[in-house]
Design a protein around this motif. Sequence first.
Motif, PDB file in Angstrom:
ATOM      1  N   ASN A 191       0.820  -1.222   0.000  1.00  0.00           N
ATOM      2  CA  ASN A 191       0.000   0.000   0.000  1.00  0.00           C
ATOM      3  C   ASN A 191       0.849   1.266   0.000  1.00  0.00           C
ATOM      4  O   ASN A 191       0.377   2.334  -0.399  1.00  0.00           O
ATOM      5  CB  ASN A 191      -0.944   0.026   1.200  1.00  0.00           C
ATOM      6  CG  ASN A 191      -2.067  -0.977   1.074  1.00  0.00           C
ATOM      7  OD1 ASN A 191      -2.323  -1.511  -0.004  1.00  0.00           O
ATOM      8  ND2 ASN A 191      -2.742  -1.253   2.172  1.00  0.00           N
ATOM      9  N   ALA A 192       2.093   1.163   0.452  1.00  0.00           N
ATOM     10  CA  ALA A 192       2.974   2.334   0.501  1.00  0.00           C
ATOM     11  C   ALA A 192       3.668   2.596  -0.833  1.00  0.00           C
ATOM     12  O   ALA A 192       4.227   3.669  -1.033  1.00  0.00           O
ATOM     13  CB  ALA A 192       4.013   2.148   1.596  1.00  0.00           C
TER      14      ALA A 192
ATOM     15  N   LYS B 268       3.912   6.065  -2.809  1.00  0.00           N
ATOM     16  CA  LYS B 268       3.498   7.157  -1.930  1.00  0.00           C
ATOM     17  C   LYS B 268       4.714   7.796  -1.286  1.00  0.00           C
ATOM     18  O   LYS B 268       5.711   7.138  -1.018  1.00  0.00           O
ATOM     19  CB  LYS B 268       2.551   6.650  -0.837  1.00  0.00           C
ATOM     20  CG  LYS B 268       1.215   6.195  -1.371  1.00  0.00           C
ATOM     21  CD  LYS B 268       0.276   5.828  -0.241  1.00  0.00           C
ATOM     22  CE  LYS B 268      -1.062   5.383  -0.821  1.00  0.00           C
ATOM     23  NZ  LYS B 268      -1.989   5.017   0.227  1.00  0.00           N
ATOM     24  N   SER B 269       4.596   9.068  -1.016  1.00  0.00           N
ATOM     25  CA  SER B 269       5.654   9.796  -0.344  1.00  0.00           C
ATOM     26  C   SER B 269       5.512   9.599   1.165  1.00  0.00           C
ATOM     27  O   SER B 269       4.439   9.822   1.730  1.00  0.00           O
ATOM     28  CB  SER B 269       5.550  11.283  -0.679  1.00  0.00           C
ATOM     29  OG  SER B 269       6.294  12.052   0.233  1.00  0.00           O
ATOM     30  N   ARG B 270       6.595   9.198   1.794  1.00  0.00           N
ATOM     31  CA  ARG B 270       6.571   8.994   3.245  1.00  0.00           C
ATOM     32  C   ARG B 270       6.302  10.306   3.972  1.00  0.00           C
ATOM     33  O   ARG B 270       5.553  10.361   4.939  1.00  0.00           O
ATOM     34  CB  ARG B 270       7.898   8.391   3.699  1.00  0.00           C
ATOM     35  CG  ARG B 270       7.931   8.086   5.179  1.00  0.00           C
ATOM     36  CD  ARG B 270       9.161   7.265   5.518  1.00  0.00           C
ATOM     37  NE  ARG B 270       9.081   6.870   6.901  1.00  0.00           N
ATOM     38  CZ  ARG B 270       9.984   7.225   7.815  1.00  0.00           C
ATOM     39  NH1 ARG B 270      11.013   7.953   7.487  1.00  0.00           N
ATOM     40  NH2 ARG B 270       9.849   6.823   9.056  1.00  0.00           N
TER      41      ARG B 270
ATOM     42  N   ALA C 242       2.654  11.151   3.649  1.00  0.00           N
ATOM     43  CA  ALA C 242       1.882  10.227   4.487  1.00  0.00           C
ATOM     44  C   ALA C 242       1.980  10.620   5.957  1.00  0.00           C
ATOM     45  O   ALA C 242       1.000  10.537   6.694  1.00  0.00           O
ATOM     46  CB  ALA C 242       2.348   8.794   4.274  1.00  0.00           C
TER      47      ALA C 242
ATOM     48  N   GLU D  75      -1.045   9.086   7.886  1.00  0.00           N
ATOM     49  CA  GLU D  75      -1.271   7.751   7.319  1.00  0.00           C
ATOM     50  C   GLU D  75      -0.055   6.839   7.433  1.00  0.00           C
ATOM     51  O   GLU D  75      -0.130   5.667   7.089  1.00  0.00           O
ATOM     52  CB  GLU D  75      -1.639   7.885   5.832  1.00  0.00           C
ATOM     53  CG  GLU D  75      -2.921   8.640   5.590  1.00  0.00           C
ATOM     54  CD  GLU D  75      -3.159   8.900   4.104  1.00  0.00           C
ATOM     55  OE1 GLU D  75      -2.270   8.583   3.286  1.00  0.00           O
ATOM     56  OE2 GLU D  75      -4.239   9.418   3.781  1.00  0.00           O
ATOM     57  N   ASP D  76       1.053   7.364   7.911  1.00  0.00           N
ATOM     58  CA  ASP D  76       2.291   6.603   7.939  1.00  0.00           C
ATOM     59  C   ASP D  76       2.269   5.433   8.910  1.00  0.00           C
ATOM     60  O   ASP D  76       3.002   4.471   8.744  1.00  0.00           O
ATOM     61  CB  ASP D  76       3.482   7.510   8.245  1.00  0.00           C
ATOM     62  CG  ASP D  76       3.377   8.180   9.596  1.00  0.00           C
ATOM     63  OD1 ASP D  76       2.297   8.705   9.914  1.00  0.00           O
ATOM     64  OD2 ASP D  76       4.376   8.166  10.343  1.00  0.00           O
TER      65      ASP D  76
END
Length: 182
Positions: free
Chosen positions: A50-51, A54-56, A59, A64-65
């Motif tokens: 799911n990651a 995506k930018s950490r 997130a 959402e991280d």
Amino acid sequence: MYLEITRVSGLANDKQNKITSNIKIEVFNMKKRNRLQEKGQRNLERQFSNARGKSRMIAKRLGEDKELIFSEQSLKTHMNSWNHFSDWVFENYQIRSLNKITPEHVEKYIKELNSSEKGVSKKTLQTRISAVNKVMGNRWNDDVKPKLSKMDIEVNSHKENSYKQFTAQEWRERNEKRYENY
């Protein structure tokens, strides 16, 4: 994986049947333990997939991280820690379902790790807790999730930096010649 011994030479049938049945029970228990591990591993793998893309940093800003794993190394670390915990919780409590794991189990596990003769560092304890929290995800509210700082545990100072012999400053002081040219 299913293992069955059909013939053991030199043993009476009663003894042979008892050995066969003990092996079947052990294999059955291994399957159950592995199912608990597999459920946790699937959760971790899902968070990793799911990651993807995506930018950490974004997130983190969106909060959402906590439900995502961004690096492959983090995934491996969480998997290893989860496997240790799931083995322990099965052996001590015969738990086979994620829903039956409680924060109290995690605290007992951490206390046992901390009191072991070999000892573990504070970082290792935090990593193990983090892995379980990742697997448990939103099954637990943030206020009940286990945290080392909330536990009544005193980590011995010699364990705290067990992976490093010296601090950076101490190392530089002892190795001055390496830094002469800088």
